[in-house]
Design a protein around this motif. Sequence first.
Motif, PDB file in Angstrom:
ATOM      1  N   PRO A  10       0.854  -1.193   0.000  1.00  0.00           N
ATOM      2  CA  PRO A  10       0.000   0.000   0.000  1.00  0.00           C
ATOM      3  C   PRO A  10       0.884   1.234   0.000  1.00  0.00           C
ATOM      4  N   VAL A  11       0.584   2.199  -0.863  1.00  0.00           N
ATOM      5  CA  VAL A  11       1.421   3.409  -0.898  1.00  0.00           C
ATOM      6  C   VAL A  11       0.584   4.680  -0.904  1.00  0.00           C
ATOM      7  N   TYR A  12       1.089   5.651  -0.209  1.00  0.00           N
ATOM      8  CA  TYR A  12       0.487   6.982  -0.208  1.00  0.00           C
ATOM      9  C   TYR A  12       1.609   7.984  -0.001  1.00  0.00           C
ATOM     10  N   ASN A  13       1.842   8.823  -0.987  1.00  0.00           N
ATOM     11  CA  ASN A  13       2.933   9.803  -0.921  1.00  0.00           C
ATOM     12  C   ASN A  13       4.276   9.190  -0.526  1.00  0.00           C
ATOM     13  N   GLU A  14       4.755   8.299  -1.356  1.00  0.00           N
ATOM     14  CA  GLU A  14       6.034   7.637  -1.046  1.00  0.00           C
ATOM     15  C   GLU A  14       7.055   7.845  -2.158  1.00  0.00           C
ATOM     16  N   GLU A  15       6.998   8.961  -2.886  1.00  0.00           N
ATOM     17  CA  GLU A  15       7.825   9.145  -4.087  1.00  0.00           C
ATOM     18  C   GLU A  15       9.309   8.854  -3.857  1.00  0.00           C
ATOM     19  N   LYS A  16       9.805   9.223  -2.677  1.00  0.00           N
ATOM     20  CA  LYS A  16      11.250   9.088  -2.462  1.00  0.00           C
ATOM     21  C   LYS A  16      11.660   7.666  -2.086  1.00  0.00           C
ATOM     22  N   ASN A  17      10.693   6.843  -1.726  1.00  0.00           N
ATOM     23  CA  ASN A  17      11.053   5.503  -1.237  1.00  0.00           C
ATOM     24  C   ASN A  17      10.936   4.397  -2.277  1.00  0.00           C
ATOM     25  N   ILE A  18      10.136   4.659  -3.331  1.00  0.00           N
ATOM     26  CA  ILE A  18       9.831   3.598  -4.296  1.00  0.00           C
ATOM     27  C   ILE A  18      11.095   2.961  -4.881  1.00  0.00           C
ATOM     28  N   ASP A  19      12.033   3.826  -5.308  1.00  0.00           N
ATOM     29  CA  ASP A  19      13.211   3.325  -5.997  1.00  0.00           C
ATOM     30  C   ASP A  19      14.021   2.366  -5.127  1.00  0.00           C
ATOM     31  N   SER A  20      14.394   2.814  -3.929  1.00  0.00           N
ATOM     32  CA  SER A  20      15.226   1.929  -3.101  1.00  0.00           C
ATOM     33  C   SER A  20      14.406   0.752  -2.574  1.00  0.00           C
ATOM     34  N   PHE A  21      13.109   0.969  -2.395  1.00  0.00           N
ATOM     35  CA  PHE A  21      12.262  -0.159  -1.985  1.00  0.00           C
ATOM     36  C   PHE A  21      12.339  -1.273  -3.036  1.00  0.00           C
TER      37      PHE A  21
END
Length: 314
Positions: A10-21
């Motif tokens: 589930p994601v909400y306002n996670e633009e900075k985390n997607i890549d390393s996730f």
Amino acid sequence: MYKKLSIVVPVYNEEKNIDSFLKRTISTLDKINLKYEVIFVLDPSTDKTEEIILEKIQQNKNIRLISLSRRFGQPAATMAGIHNISGDLCVIIDADLQDPPEIIYEMYNKILEGNDVVYAKRVKRKGETFFKKIISKLGYKIIEKISEVKIPRDTGDYRIITKKIIDKLKDLKETNAFLRGLVAFVGFKQTFVEYERDERKDGKSKYNKYFGSLKIAFNGIVGFSSKPLFLMSIMGFIFAIISFLIGVYYIYQKITNPLITPGLSSTILIITFFAGIQLLGLGLLGEYIGRIYDEVKNRPNFIIDKKYNFEERE
Ligand code: UDP
Ligand code: MG
């Protein structure tokens, strides 16, 4: 014997985390010899989360996106994901890297040992306020004491579940879904792996710093126990006895000492006290009735707007 692992995020306002996730998750998945898909379920965000995921989809055919018609919240988004997986194993994980994706490997190994649920149990909580720790500790204690099913302590939604559990979860159509509780309710063979919970990698927690997950905890209590209602009757009974005794005492005073002026303050005290107790009881009743209302309306938990990259899924 398992063929495919579906990851629900589930994601909400996670633009900075997607890549390393994705980097960390996919490199862990590469160690596990299974087909996989990563399904992001998007609560429509105000930042670039959606664009970034769509970009990632172009580069990797195993990444998918479900975007909801509005912000339904983390529990509903998770359920939307679970309803749309094609794997026979499912991992539920947050995108902020507080749940280290690396331990999926260990969790998967425990599945191979014959478990149906392996949840991640945190041993330490880094980067959480003292107050939040206390609240969550207390919350779990209360839930543990009064819940009719045993919900494991110090766990979030981070876990891996097998098809058996997934199918049962899909059958439960509760409106106020409390995933941890539902998984515990379903039963079967459950175990855990331990890990240290990291600080959120980037961005802010979507919950209030202090009372953050209180709503979820409350949901856990009321959703899995009718003991609070019972508690109200007990309290009502005890206070009725106390007020009867006080009454007797006042009558006795009146008889033995006719000159005493009846105290206005004690009267007011008693009235307000019992009014308070009654309101508490009513509030609690209202909470359950509200839930009955929610269930009776039978509205869907989530509404899907668009699905990306589901067409050619094997
Ligand atoms: N999340 C969501 N919808 C919401 C709030 C949160 O999908 O309305 C997601 C969020 O992007 C993250 C996960 O749920 O992947 C957990 O949220 P967060 O880290 O803010 O919660 P916390 O770890 O503070 O309990
Ligand atoms: Mg978090």
